[in-house]
Enzyme design. Structure first.
Site, PDB file in Angstrom:
ATOM      1  N   TYR A 170       6.718   5.688  -8.025  1.00  0.00           N
ATOM      2  CA  TYR A 170       6.752   4.520  -7.127  1.00  0.00           C
ATOM      3  C   TYR A 170       7.488   3.362  -7.805  1.00  0.00           C
ATOM      4  O   TYR A 170       8.106   2.530  -7.146  1.00  0.00           O
ATOM      5  CB  TYR A 170       5.319   4.126  -6.731  1.00  0.00           C
ATOM      6  CG  TYR A 170       5.241   3.321  -5.459  1.00  0.00           C
ATOM      7  CD1 TYR A 170       5.674   3.843  -4.245  1.00  0.00           C
ATOM      8  CD2 TYR A 170       4.746   2.022  -5.460  1.00  0.00           C
ATOM      9  CE1 TYR A 170       5.605   3.103  -3.078  1.00  0.00           C
ATOM     10  CE2 TYR A 170       4.667   1.278  -4.296  1.00  0.00           C
ATOM     11  CZ  TYR A 170       5.103   1.818  -3.109  1.00  0.00           C
ATOM     12  OH  TYR A 170       5.035   1.078  -1.951  1.00  0.00           O
ATOM     13  N   LYS A 177       5.797  -4.557  -4.406  1.00  0.00           N
ATOM     14  CA  LYS A 177       4.575  -4.714  -3.599  1.00  0.00           C
ATOM     15  C   LYS A 177       3.621  -5.727  -4.252  1.00  0.00           C
ATOM     16  O   LYS A 177       2.898  -6.444  -3.550  1.00  0.00           O
ATOM     17  CB  LYS A 177       3.866  -3.367  -3.415  1.00  0.00           C
ATOM     18  CG  LYS A 177       4.636  -2.374  -2.539  1.00  0.00           C
ATOM     19  CD  LYS A 177       4.881  -2.886  -1.136  1.00  0.00           C
ATOM     20  CE  LYS A 177       5.347  -1.806  -0.180  1.00  0.00           C
ATOM     21  NZ  LYS A 177       5.860  -2.361   1.090  1.00  0.00           N
TER      22      LYS A 177
END
Ligand code: NAP
Length: 282
Positions: A170, A177
């Site tokens: 990720y 995020k």
């Protein structure tokens, strides 16, 4: 997403808002749009380029309020393009005057940034564009939306646990995020005096185009299913329901929050051995 019936009602009756991030029927933004429409909301959509317009237009038409014979409001909007952002919110002001809510479901990082070692594979340009498209765009859209939003309105963005903990591959998206969630809190503080609420939904993995770009996706889905409290993958309907709560008057007094909708995956310190063994046989 399988055909589903979203609970109908009037929780969003009289409210108008912009949905950013529908690419196709599997998009999380589309589940949210359907749920909001089923509760009486009137929706405008952004899309990126002619190819996407062909996909988004029929979807937008399908959730128009019954009896309306006009065209849906569809705005060509790459969030990195200031002119298109300006034009999008100008269109909303021209068409509606005011809006009541904003849904931001947009993220991007280059495929080369989403595999292997974070420290070795994250480039300056990759970092900048991931943060720009996936985090700054919410600040920018939020500011423009707030300028035409009724007091008492609400905004929601979509985030993922990779912001709080390391998720293989990720990588820079986790950093983006984290910035998105922090931005949510600062935006909530700025807009709170106008009773405008700003929240993030941290969804568990859902099969969409964006999720397909992350390396080891199959492993991620299998592991989440085995290790979450509910031992199942995240249902987009649950995410849509959370968005309805946060964007409607049900969510009164809730702002600056990152709300997890992930079958309880975030709450687990050590998963049960049985399901984990089944998902990853020796
Ligand atoms: P999706 O259907 O692929 O939606 C992503 C959207 O972002 C697409 O509409 C895409 O448009 C748009 N986008 C990317 N770059 C853009 C740009 N420069 N300008 C305007 N739009 C841009 O995938 P999704 O999973 O529903 O993603 C929605 C949000 O949920 C994202 O923030 C994602 O990180 C978040 N989320 C997803 C999951 C999951 O497992 N799927 C879990 C937690 C959070 P184009 O297709 O035109 O590029």
């Amino acid at each position: 997403m399988a055909e589903q019936n979203f609970p109908t009602g009037n929780l969003m009756a009289g409210k108008r808002g912009l949905i950013m991030g529908v690419a196709n029927k599997n998009s999380i933004a589309w589940a949210i749009a359907r749920q909001l429409a089923a509760q009486g909301a009137e929706l405008a959509f952004t899309y990126q380029g002619e190819k996407l317009l062909r996909r988004v237009k029929p979807l937008a038409e399908s959730v128009m309020p019954k009896g309306s014979n006009g065209e849906p409001i569809l705005c060509d909007c790459d969030v990195t393009n200031d002119q298109q952002m300006e034009a999008t919110f100008h269109t909303l002001k021209e068409e509606w005057g005011k809006i009541d809510f904003l849904v931001h479901a947009i993220a991007f990082a280059g495929k080369d940034q989403l595999a292997g070692s974070f420290i070795d594979n994250t480039t300056r340009d990759g970092f900048k564009s991931a943060l720009d498209i996936s985090a700054y765009s919410f600040v920018d859209a939020g500011r423009r939306a707030a300028a035409i939003m009724n007091d008492g309105g609400a905004m929601v963005t979509l985030t993922y646990l990779g912001s709080e903990r390391v998720i293989p591959n990720y990588n820079v998206m986790g950093v983006a995020k984290a910035a998105l969630e922090a931005s949510t809190r600062y935006m909530a503080a700025d807009l709170g005096p106008r009773q405008i609420r700003v929240n993030a939904i941290s969804a568990g993995p859902i099969k969409t185009l964006a999720a397909a770009g992350i390396g080891s996706g199959r492993h991620m889905f299998r592991f989440n299913k085995a290790a979450s409290a509910m031992q199942d993958n995240t249902d987009p309907m649950g995410v849509a329901g959370a968005a309805l709560y946060l964007l409607s008057d049900l969510g009164l007094s809730c702002t600056g929050e990152t709300h997890h909708v992930d079958g309880g995956f975030h709450a687990i310190g050590m998963p049960q051995e049985g399901p984990l063994r089944e998902s990853m046989p020796d």
